[in-house]
Structures are given as structure tokens and as C-alpha cells.
Design a protein around this motif. Structure first.
Motif, PDB file in Angstrom:
ATOM      1  N   VAL A   1       0.832  -1.206   0.000  1.00 34.98           N
ATOM      2  CA  VAL A   1       0.000   0.000   0.000  1.00 34.98           C
ATOM      3  C   VAL A   1       0.867   1.257   0.000  1.00 34.98           C
ATOM      4  O   VAL A   1       0.638   2.203  -0.770  1.00 34.98           O
ATOM      5  CB  VAL A   1      -0.949   0.004   1.226  1.00 34.98           C
ATOM      6  N   VAL A   2       1.895   1.274   0.845  1.00 37.54           N
ATOM      7  CA  VAL A   2       2.756   2.450   0.953  1.00 37.54           C
ATOM      8  C   VAL A   2       3.591   2.649  -0.314  1.00 37.54           C
ATOM      9  O   VAL A   2       3.886   3.778  -0.711  1.00 37.54           O
ATOM     10  CB  VAL A   2       3.667   2.343   2.197  1.00 37.54           C
ATOM     11  N   ALA A   3       3.953   1.551  -0.974  1.00 37.50           N
ATOM     12  CA  ALA A   3       4.700   1.658  -2.228  1.00 37.50           C
ATOM     13  C   ALA A   3       3.874   2.389  -3.287  1.00 37.50           C
ATOM     14  O   ALA A   3       4.369   3.301  -3.970  1.00 37.50           O
ATOM     15  CB  ALA A   3       5.094   0.271  -2.724  1.00 37.50           C
ATOM     16  N   LEU A   4       2.608   2.016  -3.446  1.00 37.50           N
ATOM     17  CA  LEU A   4       1.725   2.678  -4.409  1.00 37.50           C
ATOM     18  C   LEU A   4       1.483   4.139  -4.010  1.00 37.50           C
ATOM     19  O   LEU A   4       1.454   5.034  -4.862  1.00 37.50           O
ATOM     20  CB  LEU A   4       0.397   1.927  -4.504  1.00 37.50           C
ATOM     21  N   LEU A   5       1.319   4.351  -2.722  1.00 39.33           N
ATOM     22  CA  LEU A   5       1.112   5.706  -2.209  1.00 39.33           C
ATOM     23  C   LEU A   5       2.323   6.595  -2.503  1.00 39.33           C
ATOM     24  O   LEU A   5       2.187   7.763  -2.878  1.00 39.33           O
ATOM     25  CB  LEU A   5       0.859   5.636  -0.701  1.00 39.33           C
ATOM     26  N   GLY A   6       3.509   6.032  -2.369  1.00 40.16           N
ATOM     27  CA  GLY A   6       4.732   6.784  -2.613  1.00 40.16           C
ATOM     28  C   GLY A   6       4.868   7.255  -4.051  1.00 40.16           C
ATOM     29  O   GLY A   6       5.380   8.351  -4.315  1.00 40.16           O
ATOM     30  N   VAL A   7       4.414   6.438  -4.993  1.00 43.26           N
ATOM     31  CA  VAL A   7       4.485   6.816  -6.407  1.00 43.26           C
ATOM     32  C   VAL A   7       3.639   8.054  -6.670  1.00 43.26           C
ATOM     33  O   VAL A   7       4.079   9.010  -7.327  1.00 43.26           O
ATOM     34  CB  VAL A   7       4.024   5.647  -7.303  1.00 43.26           C
ATOM     35  N   LEU A   8       2.405   8.060  -6.170  1.00 42.25           N
ATOM     36  CA  LEU A   8       1.506   9.189  -6.403  1.00 42.25           C
ATOM     37  C   LEU A   8       2.005  10.460  -5.705  1.00 42.25           C
ATOM     38  O   LEU A   8       1.918  11.563  -6.254  1.00 42.25           O
ATOM     39  CB  LEU A   8       0.095   8.844  -5.932  1.00 42.25           C
TER      40      LEU A   8
ATOM     41  N   VAL B   1       1.071  19.942  -1.607  1.00 41.20           N
ATOM     42  CA  VAL B   1      -0.207  19.949  -0.887  1.00 41.20           C
ATOM     43  C   VAL B   1      -0.850  18.556  -0.825  1.00 41.20           C
ATOM     44  O   VAL B   1      -1.284  18.127   0.255  1.00 41.20           O
ATOM     45  CB  VAL B   1      -1.177  20.980  -1.501  1.00 41.20           C
ATOM     46  N   PRO B   2      -0.946  17.798  -1.953  1.00 42.82           N
ATOM     47  CA  PRO B   2      -1.536  16.458  -1.856  1.00 42.82           C
ATOM     48  C   PRO B   2      -0.805  15.552  -0.861  1.00 42.82           C
ATOM     49  O   PRO B   2      -1.436  14.823  -0.087  1.00 42.82           O
ATOM     50  CB  PRO B   2      -1.423  15.919  -3.288  1.00 42.82           C
ATOM     51  N   THR B   3       0.531  15.618  -0.898  1.00 43.29           N
ATOM     52  CA  THR B   3       1.307  14.822   0.060  1.00 43.29           C
ATOM     53  C   THR B   3       1.025  15.271   1.486  1.00 43.29           C
ATOM     54  O   THR B   3       0.816  14.451   2.384  1.00 43.29           O
ATOM     55  CB  THR B   3       2.810  14.960  -0.236  1.00 43.29           C
ATOM     56  N   ALA B   4       0.997  16.587   1.704  1.00 45.53           N
ATOM     57  CA  ALA B   4       0.787  17.129   3.053  1.00 45.53           C
ATOM     58  C   ALA B   4      -0.575  16.733   3.606  1.00 45.53           C
ATOM     59  O   ALA B   4      -0.685  16.236   4.742  1.00 45.53           O
ATOM     60  CB  ALA B   4       0.925  18.652   3.017  1.00 45.53           C
TER      61      ALA B   4
ATOM     62  N   ALA C   1      -5.164   7.022   2.972  1.00 51.16           N
ATOM     63  CA  ALA C   1      -4.384   8.048   2.273  1.00 51.16           C
ATOM     64  C   ALA C   1      -4.239   7.707   0.796  1.00 51.16           C
ATOM     65  O   ALA C   1      -4.277   8.597  -0.069  1.00 51.16           O
ATOM     66  CB  ALA C   1      -3.009   8.193   2.918  1.00 51.16           C
ATOM     67  N   LEU C   2      -4.067   6.408   0.493  1.00 53.07           N
ATOM     68  CA  LEU C   2      -3.956   5.979  -0.902  1.00 53.07           C
ATOM     69  C   LEU C   2      -5.237   6.270  -1.672  1.00 53.07           C
ATOM     70  O   LEU C   2      -5.199   6.767  -2.806  1.00 53.07           O
ATOM     71  CB  LEU C   2      -3.627   4.486  -0.967  1.00 53.07           C
ATOM     72  N   LEU C   3      -6.375   5.992  -1.067  1.00 51.59           N
ATOM     73  CA  LEU C   3      -7.657   6.282  -1.712  1.00 51.59           C
ATOM     74  C   LEU C   3      -7.804   7.783  -1.960  1.00 51.59           C
ATOM     75  O   LEU C   3      -8.237   8.208  -3.036  1.00 51.59           O
ATOM     76  CB  LEU C   3      -8.815   5.784  -0.844  1.00 51.59           C
TER      77      LEU C   3
ATOM     78  N   LEU D   1      -7.428  12.419  -6.066  1.00 54.54           N
ATOM     79  CA  LEU D   1      -6.812  13.666  -6.526  1.00 54.54           C
ATOM     80  C   LEU D   1      -6.049  13.447  -7.823  1.00 54.54           C
ATOM     81  O   LEU D   1      -6.109  14.272  -8.755  1.00 54.54           O
ATOM     82  CB  LEU D   1      -5.848  14.209  -5.463  1.00 54.54           C
ATOM     83  N   ALA D   2      -5.332  12.331  -7.898  1.00 48.02           N
ATOM     84  CA  ALA D   2      -4.532  12.041  -9.093  1.00 48.02           C
ATOM     85  C   ALA D   2      -5.416  11.844 -10.318  1.00 48.02           C
ATOM     86  O   ALA D   2      -5.079  12.304 -11.416  1.00 48.02           O
ATOM     87  CB  ALA D   2      -3.671  10.807  -8.853  1.00 48.02           C
ATOM     88  N   SER D   3      -6.552  11.157 -10.132  1.00 46.51           N
ATOM     89  CA  SER D   3      -7.454  10.933 -11.272  1.00 46.51           C
ATOM     90  C   SER D   3      -7.987  12.256 -11.817  1.00 46.51           C
ATOM     91  O   SER D   3      -8.157  12.422 -13.030  1.00 46.51           O
ATOM     92  CB  SER D   3      -8.608  10.018 -10.864  1.00 46.51           C
ATOM     93  N   ALA D   4      -8.236  13.216 -10.936  1.00 50.94           N
ATOM     94  CA  ALA D   4      -8.702  14.538 -11.371  1.00 50.94           C
ATOM     95  C   ALA D   4      -7.557  15.329 -12.017  1.00 50.94           C
ATOM     96  O   ALA D   4      -7.744  15.959 -13.068  1.00 50.94           O
ATOM     97  CB  ALA D   4      -9.276  15.308 -10.190  1.00 50.94           C
ATOM     98  N   TYR D   5      -6.362  15.279 -11.411  1.00 51.14           N
ATOM     99  CA  TYR D   5      -5.239  16.054 -11.926  1.00 51.14           C
ATOM    100  C   TYR D   5      -4.744  15.513 -13.264  1.00 51.14           C
ATOM    101  O   TYR D   5      -4.275  16.288 -14.120  1.00 51.14           O
ATOM    102  CB  TYR D   5      -4.087  16.048 -10.909  1.00 51.14           C
ATOM    103  N   LEU D   6      -4.841  14.215 -13.476  1.00 53.88           N
ATOM    104  CA  LEU D   6      -4.357  13.627 -14.726  1.00 53.88           C
ATOM    105  C   LEU D   6      -5.116  14.151 -15.943  1.00 53.88           C
ATOM    106  O   LEU D   6      -4.584  14.165 -17.053  1.00 53.88           O
ATOM    107  CB  LEU D   6      -4.441  12.097 -14.670  1.00 53.88           C
ATOM    108  N   LYS D   7      -6.353  14.591 -15.748  1.00 55.94           N
ATOM    109  CA  LYS D   7      -7.098  15.192 -16.860  1.00 55.94           C
ATOM    110  C   LYS D   7      -6.408  16.484 -17.302  1.00 55.94           C
ATOM    111  O   LYS D   7      -6.283  16.756 -18.504  1.00 55.94           O
ATOM    112  CB  LYS D   7      -8.541  15.476 -16.433  1.00 55.94           C
TER     113      LYS D   7
END
Length: 556
Positions: A139-146, A157-160, A217-219, A224-230
Motif C-alpha cells: 500500500v505504501v509503495a503505491l502511495l509513494g508513487v503518487l 499539498v496532496p502529500t501534506a 491516504a492511498l484512496l 486527486l490524481a485521477s482529477a489532476y491527470l485530466k
């Protein structure tokens, strides 16, 4: 143009401050929830908890800790020159790496938990906590990528926010999990005739919050990533750069970047694992009981490490913010700009680390009694006073390691960390076996490790980019201001305690210390008027300082 350039140069400090504030908030939440958690789990249970976490930390280092840094570094280098399509390939390649490495190590830890806990760590009852922590590695590995992807795009800000949410969920779930599993463990203790089942199961319950917080946190950051990727894909469509990196090349670049970071972080973070393994085995050989040295490790991880990590979180945040900014400057800027960024981040770091160290030195026992009021803090207070200076060394070594990595020097931090680790292990063995300094040997050897790493990193920066850290405003003035602060805090605490008791006296002494340090720092010239103006409400601060005669002249 000059104003625009200045804004760019200062942006990393703003972003770093955002991440630093989030880091401090999470550490405060961590310190607060540790109070009921330690009350439930007890010193013995915290010993099992900390041993499991030392193994978990090494596993994360191999799979996850390098990912935010590596991804932010690679993404920022491509975004800086408009290569958005290549930056997106970094994201996809890092996800593949996270799935494979995180999944493999999670399975390895889960199925090998009993062997690791009993054979390597000599603390078999930590197996339950270790097995619960194992899935969290993926879980933390995937979270770290984003998190790294957002950082590479210049936003902390997303990380914080995700860190704060993660810690809140962690706090609630840890306390609930520890309480529920403690009852289960007590039932097993009665049937199996082993009282350690209660603390061991409570420790396992305390780790439930870690995976719950990371998953939440991953969810959050995935949404946020799905919205920002647009938005990011629109930038990709406008990408007119001719350079197109293949996935084969991307995986090779990822590996070349991640591998040295993993090695460097592993060498640095493995020190806790080595400390626990050596401490447990030497204490057992010296005739101490398992519950006794488990309790000492519980104090080390529960009170001492919790306090030390608060200022260290600022250094980690500034380092995370500095790397993508430094990479962009290396791509487009001058050596003078690079030196300016390094000087700024180290000065800011020391202005926080040095007074924190002084605060721990003069108010260790009152602060611990205020936060951990259910515990006997005598041993923890001595640890904190002995290890106070390590705050300065660890903060400085953390940032200088990030600087070297931002300069694309990935191997030097590995070598430096390895040399420091060898010195650390030798000093730990000497202090435990020859001098028999018990748990205090672990604290003192950590100072040796961080101090050695500071010296080695400083030498490397001088050799690579002719960088020598400015001394007066970075170290001398904050130290002088901290000395004044320490005297004021100690006097105020002693006087106020006579009338209103220790807890209120501690709070007042801390507030007085903050004000006195800030005033002394300005009065001694540690912060310039220009730097004050760059801060939030800077004009108000300058006006106040003038009224107090801390700075001279008229503000225009």
C-alpha cells in the motif's frame, strides 16, 4: 524578470514549509495518540511494537521510501523542459515497480515473520505485529508513487494533506485495535500460561492503524490524481518536444535512479534494525530478561524517538521539497542559484533544529511528563537529554543527503551512509560490551552515526560544487539565540512551577521559549529584514520588531 525568478527560487521554500507544517502536525498527532497507546500496550508491548516496526522500516526502504524521491526527481527533470509525455511514462513505470517490489517484499515478510522475529531479532512475540504490517508495504509503495508524481510537478499539498489524514486514521485505528486485541491476548495468556500474549497482541493491534491510515491516504490521493491527470493529459497533448523515451529506457532510468536511493536509504534506515538486533542479543548475553530489554526498547521508540522525529520531520519535508526544485535549477540555472537554494534550506533547517535540541536538553523531563503523563519518564528524559544534539546532526545530514541526490550524485550518499553505519556499529558495540552503557549506548551511537554522515556529506558537497556552508547565520546565531531561550525557559519553568504546578509551568515555559528565541534570533541578526518581509504577515512582523527595537531603521 527578477521578481519572477525570485518567486521561482522561493517557491520550493513555500512548498517545503507546507510539507514541514504537515510533518509537524502528523508528529504531534503521533505524540498525542502514543499516550493512550502506550498506556494500553505498556513498555513490554511497545518493545514488540518497535522491533516489528524496525523490520517494517527496512522493508519500506527497499520498496517505498525511495519512490517519492525518485519519481519526483525524474518527473521534475522532464516537466522542467516540457517533456510531459515522458513524465507520464515515469509515473506508469514507477507503478509497475511498486506493484512488483512491494508485493514481493510484503509476501516475504508475511510468510517469513516467525523466522525474522525469533531467529534474527530474538523477540519471537513481535511476530503478530509484523504480520499485520506486512500488507502495508504494498500500500505504501503505491502511495509513494503518487506522492512523488505530485511533488515532481511542484505541489506538496496532496502529500501534506494525505499525510495528515493518514495519521488521523492511524491514531484512531491504532488505539481501537490495541484495546481490542489486548483483551484477546489476555484470554490467550490465561489459557497458555504466558503473560506476554497480552502485550504482544496489543502491539499487533497498535499496528492495525498503520495499514488503515495508509490505505485511506492511498484512496484520497488516488482520487486527486485521477482529477489532476485530466489536466496533465492536456499538457501532454501540447507537448512538442521531439525526445520520446521508450518504456524500456524508462525502466532502465527508473532502476538507475531508484537503486542508489534504495541503497542510501537502506544503509541509513537499517541502523534502527541493527541497533535492535545487537541490543537484544547483547542484553540477552549479559543476563537481562526478555521483558526487561523489550521495555527499554519500548521507551526508546515510544518516548525518545517520538520526540526526536518532530523536528526531523521538518528536515525530511524540506529535503523532499528541495530535490525537484534543485533538479530544475541544475537543468536551467547557475551554480550561484544552486548555492543559494542549498544555503536557504539548511539555514531554515538549523533555525528549527538547534532550538529544538536546546529545548530537549533543558526541559526533557517536563515535556515528557506533559505528553506521556501515564509513564515513568526518568529513563526517557535522560535519553532525550543525551540525544538532544542528534536532532541537529540528523536534520543536517538528511538535507545534505537530499542535496547530493538532487545534484544527481546518487552514489556518494550510499558510500557516506555505509561508512557512517560502520562507525556507528563499532561505537555501539564498544559502548555496550566494554562500557555496558545499556540503552544509552544506542542513543549515543546514533549521535555518532548522524555526526559522521554530516562531515562526509559536507566534504562531498565541497568537492562536487565547491559549496561551503555559511557558519555565522546558520549555526552560531541560532545557537546563541537558543542558549538565551534555554536559560529563559528554565528560569520561567522553575518560577511558575512554584505557583501553578509542573504541567502549566511547562506550557508557559515553552511559549516563553518560542517568543524569546524569535526575538533573540532577530536581535542577533539571524534573520534579515528582507527575509522577514518574505514571510506570511512579513510587514506586520517587521513593524513589531521595530517597535521592540529588535531591528533599526524605518520600514518603507
Amino acid at each position: 524578470m527578477a521578481g519572477k525568478q525570485k518567486r521561482k527560487e522561493n517557491n520550493f521554500m513555500i512548498q517545503g514549509s507546507i510539507l514541514a507544517i504537515a510533518g509537524v502536525i502528523t508528529k504531534i498527532i503521533g505524540a498525542v495518540y502514543r499516550i493512550p497507546l502506550m498506556n494500553i500496550v505498556g513498555d513490554e508491548g511497545m518493545g514488540y511494537y518497535n522491533v516489528a516496526f524496525s523490520i517494517y522500516t527496512v522493508a519500506l526502504t527497499l520498496t517505498s521510501y525511495s519512490l517519492p524521491l525518485a519519481v519526483s526527481k525524474l518527473v521534475s527533470a522532464r516537466v522542467a523542459v516540457g517533456q510531459y509525455k515522458n513524465a507520464y511514462k515515469v509515473l506508469k513505470g514507477a507503478f509497475t515497480f511498486a506493484l512488483l517490489s512491494g508485493g514481493f517484499v510484503a509476501l516475504l515478510i508475511f510468510f517469513g515473520a516467525e523466522f525474522i522475529a525469533s531467529t534474527i531479532m530474538s523477540m519471537d512475540m513481535s511476530v503478530y505485529a509484523l504480520r499485520i504490517l506486512a500488507p502495508c508495504i504494498l500500500v505504501v509503495a503505491l502511495l509513494g508513487v503518487l506522492r512523488g508524481f505530485f511533488q515532481g510537478n511542484g505541489s506538496m499539498v496532496p502529500t501534506a494533506v494525505s499525510q495528515i489524514l493518514e495519521q488521523i486514521v492511524n491514531a484512531v485505528a491504532s488505539i481501537a485495535g490495541a484495546y481490542i486485541l489486548l483483551q484477546v491476548g489476555k484470554g490467550l495468556a490465561e489459557t497458555r500460561g504466558n503473560d506476554s500474549f497480552g502485550p504482544a497482541y496489543a502491539a499487533a493491534g497498535g499496528t492495525v492503524g498503520t495499514i488503515a491510515g495508509a490505505f485511506f491516504a492511498l484512496l484520497f490521493i488516488a482520487l486527486l490524481a485521477s482529477a489532476y491527470l485530466k489536466v496533465f493529459k492536456r499538457k501532454m497533448r501540447r507537448d512538442r518536444s521531439r525526445k520520446r523515451e521508450s518504456y524500456q529506457l524508462m525502466y532502465r532510468v527508473l532502476f538507475v535512479t531508484i537503486a542508489p536511493v534504495i541503497l542510501s536509504a537502506t544503509v541509513s534506515n537499517i541502523s534502527d534494525f541493527v541497533d535492535n538486533a545487537l541490543f537484544n542479543n547483547i542484553m540477552a548475553a549479559q543476563g537481562y530478561g526478555k521483558t526487561e530489554y523489550a521495555s527499554l526498547l519500548g521507551i526508546l521508540g515510544g518516548q525518545y524517538t517520538t520526540m526526536i522525529n518532530v523536528p526531523l520531520s521538518v528536515a525530511t519535508a524540506l529535503g523532499s521539497s528541495l530535490i525537484p526544485s534543485l533538479v530544475a535549477t541544475v537543468q536551467t540555472g547557475s551554480r550561484k542559484q544552486i548555492h543559494h537554494k542549498i544555503t536557504s534550506v539548511i539555514r531554515f533547517n538549523m533555525c528549527i533544529a538547534i532550538p529544538c535540541a536546546m529545548g530537549f536538553l533543558v526541559l526533557a523531563k517536563p515535556i515528557l511528563d506533559l505528553l506521556f503523563f501515564t509513564q515513568d519518564n526518568d529513563v526517557a528524559a535522560r535519553m532525550l537529554q543525551l540525544g538532544a544534539i542528534s536532532v541537529v546532526f540528523f536534520c543536517l545530514s538528511t538535507v545534505t543527503t537530499s542535496v547530493l541526490q538532487g545534484l544527481d550524485d546518487m552514489i556518494t550518499p550510499v558510500k557516506n551512509s555505509a561508512i557512517a553505519l560502520v562507525i556507528h556499529v563499532v561505537s555501539l558495540l564498544l559502548m555496550m560490551v566494554v562500557f555496558e552503557w545499556n540503552i544509552y549506548a544506542v542513543v549515543l551511537s546514533k549521535i555518532v552515526f548522524a555526526g559522521a554522515l554530516c562531515i562526509l556529506n559536507a566534504h562531498a558537497l565541497r568537492e562536487r560544487i565547491s559549496y561551503v556552508q555559511e557558519q555565522r547565520q546558520t549555526f552560531v546565531i541560532p545557537a546563541a539565540a537558543s542558549a538565551v531561550m534555554g536559560i529563559a525557559a528554565l528560569v520561567v519553568h522553575l518560577l511558575i512551577e512554584l505557583f501553578v504546578g509542573e504541567y502549566v509551568a511547562t506550557v508557559i515555559a515553552i511559549l516563553v521559549a518560542i517568543v524569546v528565541y524569535g526575538a533573540a534570533l532577530v536581535l542577533f541578526g539571524g534573520v534579515s529584514e528582507e527575509e522577514l518581509l518574505d514571510m506570511p504577515k512579513g510587514a506586520t512582523l517587521v513593524t513589531l520588531c521595530r517597535k521592540l527595537h529588535l531591528i533599526r531603521g524605518e520600514y518603507r
